[in-house]
Design an enzyme around this catalytic site. Structure first.
Site, mmCIF file in Angstrom:
data_model
loop_
_atom_site.group_PDB
_atom_site.id
_atom_site.type_symbol
_atom_site.label_atom_id
_atom_site.label_comp_id
_atom_site.label_asym_id
_atom_site.label_seq_id
_atom_site.Cartn_x
_atom_site.Cartn_y
_atom_site.Cartn_z
ATOM 1 C CE LYS A 16 -1.864 -1.646 3.671
ATOM 2 N NZ LYS A 16 -1.198 -2.870 3.809
ATOM 3 N N GLY A 17 2.061 1.016 0.796
ATOM 4 C CA GLY A 17 2.842 2.405 0.967
ATOM 5 C C GLY A 17 3.604 2.632 -0.501
ATOM 6 N N GLY A 40 3.201 -0.777 8.766
ATOM 7 C CA GLY A 40 4.496 -0.534 8.284
ATOM 8 C C GLY A 40 4.408 -0.441 6.759
ATOM 9 C CG HIS A 41 2.038 1.831 4.974
ATOM 10 N ND1 HIS A 41 0.669 2.657 4.820
ATOM 11 C CD2 HIS A 41 1.493 0.539 5.519
ATOM 12 C CE1 HIS A 41 -0.176 1.981 5.215
ATOM 13 N NE2 HIS A 41 0.348 0.579 5.872
ATOM 14 C CD GLN A 222 -3.662 -1.942 10.184
ATOM 15 O OE1 GLN A 222 -4.518 -1.189 10.237
ATOM 16 N NE2 GLN A 222 -2.366 -1.623 10.564
ATOM 17 C CB THR A 237 -6.146 -4.851 13.508
ATOM 18 O OG1 THR A 237 -5.312 -3.986 13.986
ATOM 19 C CG2 THR A 237 -6.881 -4.233 12.190
ATOM 20 C CB THR A 298 5.436 -2.806 12.185
ATOM 21 O OG1 THR A 298 4.998 -2.086 11.210
ATOM 22 C CG2 THR A 298 5.170 -2.235 13.520
ATOM 23 N N PRO A 302 9.070 -13.144 10.555
ATOM 24 C CG PRO A 302 9.989 -14.937 10.778
ATOM 25 C CD PRO A 302 9.713 -13.746 11.408
ATOM 26 C CG ASP A 331 9.519 -8.092 -8.450
ATOM 27 O OD1 ASP A 331 8.605 -7.856 -7.923
ATOM 28 O OD2 ASP A 331 10.511 -8.008 -7.696
#
Ligand code: GDP
Ligand code: IMO
Ligand code: MG
Length: 422
Positions: A16-17, A40-41, A222, A237, A298, A302, A331
């Site tokens: 998303k980031g 965490g983006h 999320q 969440t 974040t 893993p 990729d």
């Protein structure tokens, strides 16, 4: 002009980031509507990596960035993130809604205690205090940004909340609380003072901008199957990462959302506990995790990995109404002889094409696969769909048809420029 919302179609970490940053080039505003620094983006620009947890990813492009009422804000993280960007020469043009709730250190302790004690089923949370903060909000006991920036109100709210939290932590969980009401007040009143300038009615500013024809991008955090209602409860969440969450989380009418971009990783990953039908628990899964560098942004944990899951994506389409899709990390699948896609499940011998509504049902789901011929390495400079190998296009066409939304973007690397548009 209606806004565009960017939504994770799977279990989070879809990319998303990257896409928010990519689309932000043409946007005037980027607005976060839910979650907190459990997100965490990652944005990669000219080889430089930015990991954002709270600030909207549009900050890298220097856009006006807003944090809506539905976000839970950890002021410590926010200060760190602002300082880190400043060191890179980026001054955030930021607004925070006074209604947004504040994460305090006792929320972090309660989150960790809930996970580690025997009182609950382990969820594998990020331990960022998200659940306990949203719980206080729902209980109408939370501390909001408007309180943080007003010392008298902060004092009053801490006096009400702190003794209860201390009691729960010490007497139920047996945890020594390493801060006092006074030390919290001192630290947070000072932070509030620094953040006061960012106080803005995000609902009003966003609606006004939309009415003036400005381009607004809503950045989801999320993913769909971590939604508090529609995800794999209780392994979810505490907020609503689906597209309608943008309206509630910012304070705009649903009709002001135009495009809904579903972010789909070309395979599936999940961090934390909970059912995952297409999970690969073998050496091949391990290799895919390595190749895709699937370690949490974040927490560094893993990520579990598996094949693409169409019943999940069909359900995500129903829940979000994607008007288009961005397929990420294609990729990572390059060089495989064969790709698999889960087309449906067998649940108690019955064919199911959607994600079961009950978590038990998801646990019972046996994925059924269709195999596709693999493709060789992708041209890293490709900009158009036609420049991708035929086998890759066949795979993408199949996904497009089965999900029922056009693929408008294919991502072939983490960098801003490694993006193919259809
Ligand atoms: P988010 O939480 O949805 O923003 O996703 P994350 O940033 O947590 O995880 C996505 C990871 O994949 C990040 O490390 C990105 O830099 C990386 N990434 C994004 N798109 C691509 C892509 O097309 N190919 C590769 N190899 N990596 C990508
Ligand atoms: P982004 O925005 C992946 C997961 C946690 C855990 C569950 C509950 O980067 O996609 P919480 O701390 O929210 O109470 O944890 O949700 N989780 C995420 N997984 N990406 C995220 O965000 C996540 N945010 C929360 O691992 O399983
Ligand atoms: Mg992430």
């Amino acid at each position: 002009m209606p806004g565009t919302v960017v939504i994770g179609a799977q279990f989070g970490d879809e990319g998303k980031g990257k896409i928010t940053d990519f689309l932000a080039e043409k946007a005037d505003y980027v607005v976060r509507f839910g979650g907190g620094n459990n997100a965490g983006h990652t944005v990669v620009v000219e080889g430089k990596q930015f990991k954002l947890h709270l600030l909207p990813s549009g900050v890298v492009h220097g856009k006006r960035c807003l944090i809506g009422a539905g976000v839970v804000v950890d002021p410590r993280t926010l200060m760190e993130e602002l300082a880190a960007l400043e060191r890179e020469g980026i001054q955030a043009d930021l607004g925070i809604d006074p209604r947004a709730h504040i994460i305090l250190p006792y929320h972090n302790l309660l989150d960790a205690a809930g996970e580690e004690g025997n009182h609950h089923e382990k969820i594998g949370t990020t331990k960022k205090g998200i659940g306990p903060c949203y719980a206080d909000k729902a209980l109408r006991q939370g501390i909001r940004f408007e309180d943080l920036i007003e010392p008298n109100r902060l004092k009053e709210k801490l006096a009400r909340n702190y003794p209860i939290k201390k009691k729960v932590l010490e007497q139920i969980y047996g945890i020594r609380v390493p801060f006092t009401e006074e030390s919290l007040f001192k630290e947070y009143a000072a932070v509030g003072e620094k953040l006061r300038a960012y106080n803005v009615d995000v609902s009003l500013e966003t609606c006004t901008a939309l009415d003036q024809g400005k381009k607004v991008l809503f950045e989801g955090a999320q993913g769909t199957f971590l939604d508090n209602d529609f995800g794999t409860y209780p392994f979810v969440t505490s907020s609503h990462p689906i597209s309608s969450g943008a309206a509630v989380g910012v304070g705009i009418p649903t009709g002001k959302i135009g495009k809904v971009v579903g972010i789909v990783k070309a395979y599936t990953t999940r961090v934390g506990e909970g059912p995952f039908p297409t999970e690969l628990r073998d050496a091949f899964g391990e290799a895919l995790r390595k190749k895709g560098n699937e370690f949490g942004t974040t927490t560094g944990r893993p990520r579990r990995v598996g094949w693409l899951d169409l019943p999940m994506l069909r359900t995500a389409q129903r829940l979000n109404g994607f008007t288009e899709l961005a397929v990420m990390k294609l990729d990572v699948l390059a060089g495989l002889d064969e790709l698999k896609v889960c087309t449906h499940y067998l649940v108690n011998g019955k064919e199911i094409c959607f994600f079961p509504y009950s978590t038990k049902g998801v646990e019972l789901a046996q994925p059924q696969y269709k195999a596709f011929k693999g493709f060789k390495d992708l041209n890293p400079k490709a900009k158009k769909l036609a420049q991708l190998p035929k086998e890759a296009r066949t795979y993408l066409k199949f996904v497009e048809k089965e999900v029922g939304a056009r693929i408008s973007i294919v991502s072939i690397g983490p960098g801003r420029e490694e993006t193919v548009q259809a």
